[in-house]
Design an enzyme around this catalytic site. Sequence first.
Site, mmCIF file in Angstrom:
data_model
loop_
_atom_site.group_PDB
_atom_site.id
_atom_site.type_symbol
_atom_site.label_atom_id
_atom_site.label_comp_id
_atom_site.label_asym_id
_atom_site.label_seq_id
_atom_site.Cartn_x
_atom_site.Cartn_y
_atom_site.Cartn_z
ATOM 1 N N CYS A 116 0.811 -1.229 0.000
ATOM 2 C CA CYS A 116 0.000 0.000 0.000
ATOM 3 C C CYS A 116 0.841 1.274 0.000
ATOM 4 C CB CYS A 116 -0.948 0.012 1.203
ATOM 5 S SG CYS A 116 -0.130 0.430 2.754
ATOM 6 N N ASP A 130 26.767 4.075 -14.538
ATOM 7 C CA ASP A 130 26.559 5.163 -13.596
ATOM 8 C C ASP A 130 27.081 4.687 -12.232
ATOM 9 O OD1 ASP A 130 25.401 6.760 -11.656
ATOM 10 O OD2 ASP A 130 23.368 6.569 -12.417
HETATM 11 ZN ZN LIG Z 1 0.670 -1.535 3.729
#
Ligand SMILES: [Zn+2]
Length: 412
Positions: free
Chosen positions: A204, A338
Amino acid sequence: MAGNTEPLPPRAKLAVTAGKAAAAVSRAAGRGSGSVIGGRVALKLDPDLLAKLAQNLDVVLVSATNGKTTTTRLIAEALRAAGPVVSNALGANMPAGITAALAGSGDARYGVIEVDEKYLAAVARDVTPKAIALLNLSRDQLDRAAETRMLAERWREGLSGSKAVIVANADDPLVVWAASSSPNVVWVAAGQEWKDDAWSCPACGGVMQRPGDDWFCGECGFRRPTPSWALSGDHVLDPHGSAWPIHLQLPGRANKANATTSAAVAAAFGVPPQTALERMYSVTAVAGRYDVVSFQGREIRLLLAKNPAGWLETFSLIDGPPAPVILSVNARGADGTDTSWLWDVDYSRLAGHPICVIGDRKLDLAVRLEVAGVDFQVCENAAEAVRQCPPGRIEAIANYTAFQDLRRIVGN
Ligand SMILES: [Zn+2]
């Protein structure tokens, strides 16, 4: 499935033969073992070849950012207790290299296959593995943190609905997130030293809480699963709570973690932990890594560190000061051009060691060390660096192509 020696269909046989011919031509032209070219030719002639070669084998796939070559070796040794093994021991870990390795499988019963992280889902679809070991996911020098998250996403999609037993590291949130789409997971508490890629929740985006060895997301409840296997000091704890001693010739905590995962994989194939761990002792160096060589009358240990998490692991292998250290960094193709990743590595861990710096990008490294406040000297090449090192076994740490250069110069 294993043991049935179903013959290859004619097209697959032709592809294997053509591949071997291409490999032989490549070898004769002085381009290394030729196995990858052979695999590429064979796959062109028969795109289903990998699946056909794997159909008579019980396959385990091993993938991770760090430690996959070593873990593949440890699992291969463990499974030899149960029958002949074919493995891509030289680390050619994309489909062509894997095809080439399996084409030489002979009467093998088990296939122990290292897979590049980006190809895991595709190879898993082709070879229908019995088990998949997932060790860790962290930023690579080529892929910054956002791409690590995308890689976890690809694993998650590719593994959903897989019939394989997934043996996964419960201490790496990205690995847990990738593995938990699969119905059959064995969780291993293998530890995680490098945490910089797992401060935000892969599910999330919330902030990850990390009290002690635990971790969870305060927003969505995504959390560390309860492991059934664990690394505890110098022992592997199995699901019955028995502790089995780890005796490895390979150094460091990271390799003990690799041994723990390997024991869990071996158990999925019916090899008991004690047998598996005893067999792992025979592994000394893996593709030259950890090798101690003699050069200009000095002992040098060769250590490979391909990315920030790898450098961190490598520092923990080095005995305290005053062990002299040579650092070598290149920025050619396989290294990434890089060198900004140097700033992700905490070089102050080397304070107190006499340090010599070499490689194509020795000046980039010098700037980094200067800022980290550690003493060092810049040398022209490996020979000069070795001459400058004070007495004691030299620890040489190099990134990918720098490691190959170093092996060529100081190797046997
Ligand atoms: Zn979460």
